[in-house]
Design a protein around this motif. Structure first.
Motif, short mmCIF file in Angstrom:
data_model
loop_
_atom_site.label_atom_id
_atom_site.label_comp_id
_atom_site.label_asym_id
_atom_site.label_seq_id
_atom_site.Cartn_x
_atom_site.Cartn_y
_atom_site.Cartn_z
N PRO A 121 1.15 -1.17 -0.13
CA PRO A 121 -0.01 -0.29 -0.28
C PRO A 121 0.65 1.03 0.18
O PRO A 121 0.23 2.26 -0.92
N ILE A 122 2.13 1.26 0.38
CA ILE A 122 2.90 2.91 0.45
C ILE A 122 3.48 3.03 -0.40
O ILE A 122 3.66 3.67 -1.47
N HIS A 123 4.16 1.08 -1.39
CA HIS A 123 4.70 1.87 -2.59
C HIS A 123 3.18 2.69 -3.81
O HIS A 123 3.52 3.14 -4.57
N GLN A 124 1.58 1.77 -3.40
CA GLN A 124 1.01 2.30 -4.62
C GLN A 124 0.96 3.92 -4.03
O GLN A 124 0.51 4.86 -4.99
N ALA A 125 0.20 4.15 -2.81
CA ALA A 125 0.64 5.45 -2.63
C ALA A 125 1.28 6.29 -3.11
O ALA A 125 1.23 7.44 -3.72
N ALA A 126 3.07 6.06 -3.19
CA ALA A 126 4.07 6.94 -3.77
C ALA A 126 3.60 6.84 -5.51
O ALA A 126 4.02 8.17 -6.04
N VAL A 127 3.48 5.93 -5.94
CA VAL A 127 2.62 5.69 -7.25
C VAL A 127 1.58 6.52 -7.83
O VAL A 127 1.99 7.30 -8.75
N ARG A 128 1.13 6.70 -7.15
CA ARG A 128 -0.48 7.82 -7.40
C ARG A 128 0.37 8.70 -7.08
O ARG A 128 -0.05 9.60 -7.87
N GLU A 158 -0.62 12.06 -9.83
CA GLU A 158 -0.87 13.64 -9.08
C GLU A 158 0.65 14.49 -9.52
O GLU A 158 -0.30 15.32 -9.13
N GLY A 159 1.61 14.70 -9.98
CA GLY A 159 2.18 15.60 -9.79
C GLY A 159 2.37 16.00 -8.61
O GLY A 159 3.14 17.37 -8.60
N LYS A 160 2.75 14.91 -7.71
CA LYS A 160 2.79 15.52 -6.18
C LYS A 160 4.49 15.76 -6.29
O LYS A 160 4.99 14.82 -5.68
N THR A 161 5.82 16.34 -6.94
CA THR A 161 6.42 16.35 -7.22
C THR A 161 7.25 17.91 -7.48
O THR A 161 8.09 18.31 -7.73
N GLN A 207 5.95 12.01 1.43
CA GLN A 207 4.44 12.17 2.36
C GLN A 207 3.67 11.28 2.13
O GLN A 207 3.31 10.73 2.60
N TYR A 208 2.70 11.56 0.88
CA TYR A 208 1.76 10.08 0.64
C TYR A 208 1.96 8.89 1.00
O TYR A 208 1.52 8.30 1.53
N ALA A 209 3.25 8.48 0.64
CA ALA A 209 3.08 7.16 0.87
C ALA A 209 3.66 6.77 2.88
O ALA A 209 3.32 5.73 2.92
N GLY A 210 3.93 8.02 3.02
CA GLY A 210 4.52 7.53 4.81
C GLY A 210 2.73 8.16 4.99
O GLY A 210 1.78 7.30 6.47
N ILE A 211 2.04 8.61 4.75
CA ILE A 211 -0.02 8.59 4.97
C ILE A 211 -0.40 7.12 4.97
O ILE A 211 -0.82 6.73 6.04
N ALA A 212 -0.09 6.73 3.92
CA ALA A 212 -0.47 5.32 3.72
C ALA A 212 0.27 4.52 4.99
O ALA A 212 -0.49 2.91 5.50
N ALA A 213 1.43 4.70 5.36
CA ALA A 213 2.34 3.53 5.70
C ALA A 213 1.40 3.45 7.36
O ALA A 213 0.80 2.35 7.88
#
Ligand SMILES: Cc1ncc(COP(=O)(O)O)c(C=O)c1O
Length: 388
Positions: A48-55, A59-62, A267-273
């Motif tokens: 789920p962490i992986h997927q959140a980062a890819v998402r 979405e251009g969160k870069t 940080q979106y990956a962190g939220i999913a974590a």
């Protein structure tokens, strides 16, 4: 000639990395090497962490983002802490950045002037003293001993405090010992009147009951935490600092200058974590526990018994001084002869000399094979001793 500052001479290199490089060189020659020297989870980062980062990438969160961290992530971190430890933490006491190591450095720059002191245990995580030195400060070491369960004595810490003391650093569960500090020890240290820096990066990895956050005892403290260990996210470089509210302007100013902001998509990956990966990480924790029990038993059987309970993180710190007082030479000899890579105890301070650190962040099969090889090695050392 480029001039380097004198305090860099005091900064030591990391023996675990040197052993790792020597181990890699052996592997390149075709030797079989088992790595028990590194404090890095062998499990993959949960999906789920992986997927959140890819998402988030999609979405251009870069981009640069809020210097303290994206607001929704800081909310999630505050909630996670409040649920886990029964706190009432507000998100404006949290700074998100790219790993605990960087935040530790920022904290030393925040707290220290030249000549200021920070109390550390000996042994302790090797980088702390170097961060203190890099910031112009002076580490002051208080020995901890295996016969005391590697628990610091608050009275001994009190004696080490001077008018220049700016902080006491604790790490529970600990690297390198795997010890979880007893609540009365935490309370005793918190009562000394000096801010406590509590490195809680191994929280979640405990096997004998829940660990305690320093923030459940005092607000006169800093918490460092990160996603590298429990969430198996070493390469993502994500961590956070919790600080006393009045320091917000100073913390923000420093971080704006040093880092501008942490990686946005990570940080979106962190939220999913925190929201989705805990059940997977709990599976990992149960597997670490099985390995821990096995390793402790095998250390006992091969003549390196522990006299303390390593009930957290993924380390055992075994006294091997009967095989030599130079732990670097011993670790190198073991690597050469058996292909088992271990960290020399002196890496963690003079008080760790004669010890070897075993990381059980490796498969049961590899740990078993490593301990079999080590058993043969120690037997042949004993045989030589009795015939020589
Ligand atoms: C006690 C301790 N603190 C901090 C770190 C580094 O954490 P990060 O990956 O968040 O920089 C480590 C890594 O081994 C550690 O053992």
């Amino acid at each position: 000639m480029i001039h380097l500052p004198a305090h860099l001479d005091e900064v030591s290199s990391f023996q675990a990395v040197e052993i790792f490089q020597a181990a890699k060189a052996l592997e390149a020659q075709g030797r079989s090497v088992i790595h028990l020297e590194f404090g890095e989870p062998d499990f993959p980062t949960p999906e789920p962490i992986h997927q959140a980062a890819v998402r988030a990438l999609g979405e251009g969160k870069t981009r640069y983002c809020h210097s303290m961290g994206i607001p929704e992530f800081r909310e999630v971190i505050a909630d996670y802490h409040n649920r886990k430890y029964g706190l009432e933490l507000s998100p404006d006491r949290i700074l998100v950045s790219m790993g605990t190591s960087l935040l530790m450095q920022l904290l030393m720059l925040l707290l220290l002037e030249k000549g200021d002191q920070v109390v550390l245990t000996d042994p302790t995580y090797a980088c702390y003293a170097n961060f203190v030195r890099i910031a112009g400060g002076e580490p002051v070491f208080v020995p901890i001993r295996e016969e005391d369960g590697f628990q610091p004595d608050p009275e001994a810490v009190r004696r080490a405090i001077t008018p220049r003391t700016r902080a006491i650093v604790v790490c529970s569960p600990s690297n390198p010992t795997g010890v979880v500090l007893r609540p009365e020890v935490m309370r005793g240290l918190a009562a000394l009147g000096v801010p406590v820096i509590s490195d809680e990066i191994y929280h979640g990895l405990t096997y004998g009951g829940a660990e305690q956050s320093i923030l459940g005892i005092t607000d006169h403290a800093f918490v460092l935490n990160g996603f590298s260990k429990y969430f198996a996210m070493t390469g993502w470089r994500l961590g956070y600092l919790i600080f006393p509210r009045p320091l917000l302007p100073a913390v923000m100013k420093l971080h704006q200058n040093i880092m501008i902001s942490a990686n946005e998509f990570i940080q979106y990956a962190g939220i999913a974590a925190m929201n989705e990966a805990v059940p997977i990480c709990e599976e990992y924790r149960r597997e670490y526990d099985r390995r821990r029990l096995f390793l402790v038993q095998r250390l006992d059987e091969i003549g390196l018994p522990l006299q303390y309970e390593p009930s957290g993180a993924f380390y055992c710190f075994a006294n091997a001084s009967r095989y030599g007082s130079d732990s670097i030479a011993l670790a190198k000899d073991i690597l050469e002869r058996t292909g088992v890579a271990l960290t020399p105890g002196v890496d963690f301070g003079r008080g760790g000399e004669g010890y070897l650190r075993f990381s059980y962040a490796n498969s049961m099969e590899n740990i078993g094979e490593a301990l079999d090889r080590l058993e043969d090695y120690l037997k042949s050392r004993e045989a030589k001793r009795s015939t020589g």
